[in-house]
Design a protein around this motif. Structure first.
Motif, PDB file in Angstrom:
ATOM      1  N   UNK A 279       0.838  -1.207   0.000  1.00  0.00           N
ATOM      2  CA  UNK A 279       0.000   0.000   0.000  1.00  0.00           C
ATOM      3  C   UNK A 279       0.867   1.249   0.000  1.00  0.00           C
ATOM      4  N   UNK A 280       0.518   2.191  -0.866  1.00  0.00           N
ATOM      5  CA  UNK A 280       1.277   3.419  -0.991  1.00  0.00           C
ATOM      6  C   UNK A 280       2.457   3.325  -1.935  1.00  0.00           C
ATOM      7  N   UNK A 281       2.792   2.109  -2.366  1.00  0.00           N
ATOM      8  CA  UNK A 281       3.917   1.918  -3.295  1.00  0.00           C
ATOM      9  C   UNK A 281       3.468   1.364  -4.636  1.00  0.00           C
ATOM     10  N   UNK A 282       2.471   0.509  -4.644  1.00  0.00           N
ATOM     11  CA  UNK A 282       1.981  -0.114  -5.874  1.00  0.00           C
ATOM     12  C   UNK A 282       0.623   0.470  -6.250  1.00  0.00           C
ATOM     13  N   UNK A 283       0.368   0.528  -7.563  1.00  0.00           N
ATOM     14  CA  UNK A 283      -0.922   0.977  -8.060  1.00  0.00           C
ATOM     15  C   UNK A 283      -1.398   0.053  -9.176  1.00  0.00           C
ATOM     16  N   UNK A 284      -2.588  -0.486  -9.001  1.00  0.00           N
ATOM     17  CA  UNK A 284      -3.183  -1.323 -10.036  1.00  0.00           C
ATOM     18  C   UNK A 284      -4.158  -0.477 -10.852  1.00  0.00           C
ATOM     19  N   UNK A 285      -4.178  -0.712 -12.147  1.00  0.00           N
ATOM     20  CA  UNK A 285      -5.113  -0.007 -13.022  1.00  0.00           C
ATOM     21  C   UNK A 285      -5.465  -0.920 -14.194  1.00  0.00           C
ATOM     22  N   UNK A 286      -6.486  -0.550 -14.916  1.00  0.00           N
ATOM     23  CA  UNK A 286      -6.889  -1.350 -16.071  1.00  0.00           C
ATOM     24  C   UNK A 286      -7.392  -0.440 -17.176  1.00  0.00           C
ATOM     25  N   UNK A 287      -7.261  -0.929 -18.384  1.00  0.00           N
ATOM     26  CA  UNK A 287      -7.783  -0.252 -19.565  1.00  0.00           C
ATOM     27  C   UNK A 287      -8.650  -1.272 -20.296  1.00  0.00           C
ATOM     28  N   UNK A 288      -9.952  -1.192 -20.110  1.00  0.00           N
ATOM     29  CA  UNK A 288     -10.838  -2.187 -20.701  1.00  0.00           C
ATOM     30  C   UNK A 288     -10.871  -2.105 -22.228  1.00  0.00           C
ATOM     31  N   UNK A 289     -10.555  -0.950 -22.779  1.00  0.00           N
ATOM     32  CA  UNK A 289     -10.504  -0.818 -24.237  1.00  0.00           C
ATOM     33  C   UNK A 289      -9.309  -1.571 -24.826  1.00  0.00           C
ATOM     34  N   UNK A 290      -8.273  -1.737 -24.005  1.00  0.00           N
ATOM     35  CA  UNK A 290      -7.061  -2.434 -24.459  1.00  0.00           C
ATOM     36  C   UNK A 290      -6.939  -3.836 -23.869  1.00  0.00           C
ATOM     37  N   UNK A 291      -7.936  -4.242 -23.075  1.00  0.00           N
ATOM     38  CA  UNK A 291      -7.900  -5.565 -22.446  1.00  0.00           C
ATOM     39  C   UNK A 291      -6.607  -5.784 -21.660  1.00  0.00           C
ATOM     40  N   UNK A 292      -6.205  -4.780 -20.925  1.00  0.00           N
ATOM     41  CA  UNK A 292      -4.919  -4.821 -20.231  1.00  0.00           C
ATOM     42  C   UNK A 292      -5.066  -4.318 -18.803  1.00  0.00           C
ATOM     43  N   UNK A 293      -4.372  -4.990 -17.902  1.00  0.00           N
ATOM     44  CA  UNK A 293      -4.274  -4.551 -16.520  1.00  0.00           C
ATOM     45  C   UNK A 293      -2.801  -4.272 -16.223  1.00  0.00           C
ATOM     46  N   UNK A 294      -2.574  -3.277 -15.381  1.00  0.00           N
ATOM     47  CA  UNK A 294      -1.219  -2.828 -15.078  1.00  0.00           C
ATOM     48  C   UNK A 294      -0.961  -2.895 -13.580  1.00  0.00           C
ATOM     49  N   UNK A 295       0.314  -2.989 -13.236  1.00  0.00           N
ATOM     50  CA  UNK A 295       0.739  -2.855 -11.847  1.00  0.00           C
ATOM     51  C   UNK A 295       1.971  -1.958 -11.834  1.00  0.00           C
ATOM     52  N   UNK A 296       1.785  -0.732 -11.400  1.00  0.00           N
ATOM     53  CA  UNK A 296       2.896   0.198 -11.251  1.00  0.00           C
ATOM     54  C   UNK A 296       3.510  -0.017  -9.882  1.00  0.00           C
ATOM     55  N   UNK A 297       4.792  -0.329  -9.859  1.00  0.00           N
ATOM     56  CA  UNK A 297       5.485  -0.654  -8.608  1.00  0.00           C
ATOM     57  C   UNK A 297       6.591   0.369  -8.389  1.00  0.00           C
TER      58      UNK A 297
END
Length: 125
Positions: free
Chosen positions: A65-83
């Protein structure tokens, strides 16, 4: 055929950053809760983060928590994890997964229907 393909792993020094991506195909992406899990050698697979179907809700294990961020782009069928601010204890294989179950079950690995092959993240001290 459903495929989840992770990318973006690598070797980084402590304090550095990486961005993991997971490209999904063969499924209606927006119908699935997406999660990231990790597994270090000799340890059980553990929940890292999850995001609801339209991205309105996210959740993280306490250690990221506070270091990682999860996000998604449903138009691109992609999920991300910024660490960010990576630590040696973040070293593990990271897996993305898709769940057709309710978001309330997001931390349970057995609730996920599909898994990627994993990408290695190594953080040096």
């Amino acid at each position: 055929q459903v495929q989840l393909v992770e990318s973006g792993g690598g070797l980084v020094q402590a304090g550095g950053s990486l961005r993991l991506s997971c490209a999904a195909s063969g499924l209606t992406f927006s119908s699935y809760v997406m999660g990231w899990f990790r597994q270090a050698p000799g340890k059980e697979r553990e929940f890292v983060a999850a995001i609801s179907r339209v991205g309105g809700s996210t959740d993280y294990t306490d250690s990221v928590k506070g270091r990682f961020t999860i996000s998604r782009d449903n138009a691109k069928n992609t999920v991300y994890l910024q660490m960010n601010s990576l630590k040696p204890e973040d070293t593990a294989s990271y897996y993305c997964a898709a769940s057709a179950s309710a978001y309330s079950f997001r931390t349970r690995p057995h609730e996920y229907n599909y898994w990627g092959q994993g990408t290695q993240v190594t953080v040096s001290s």
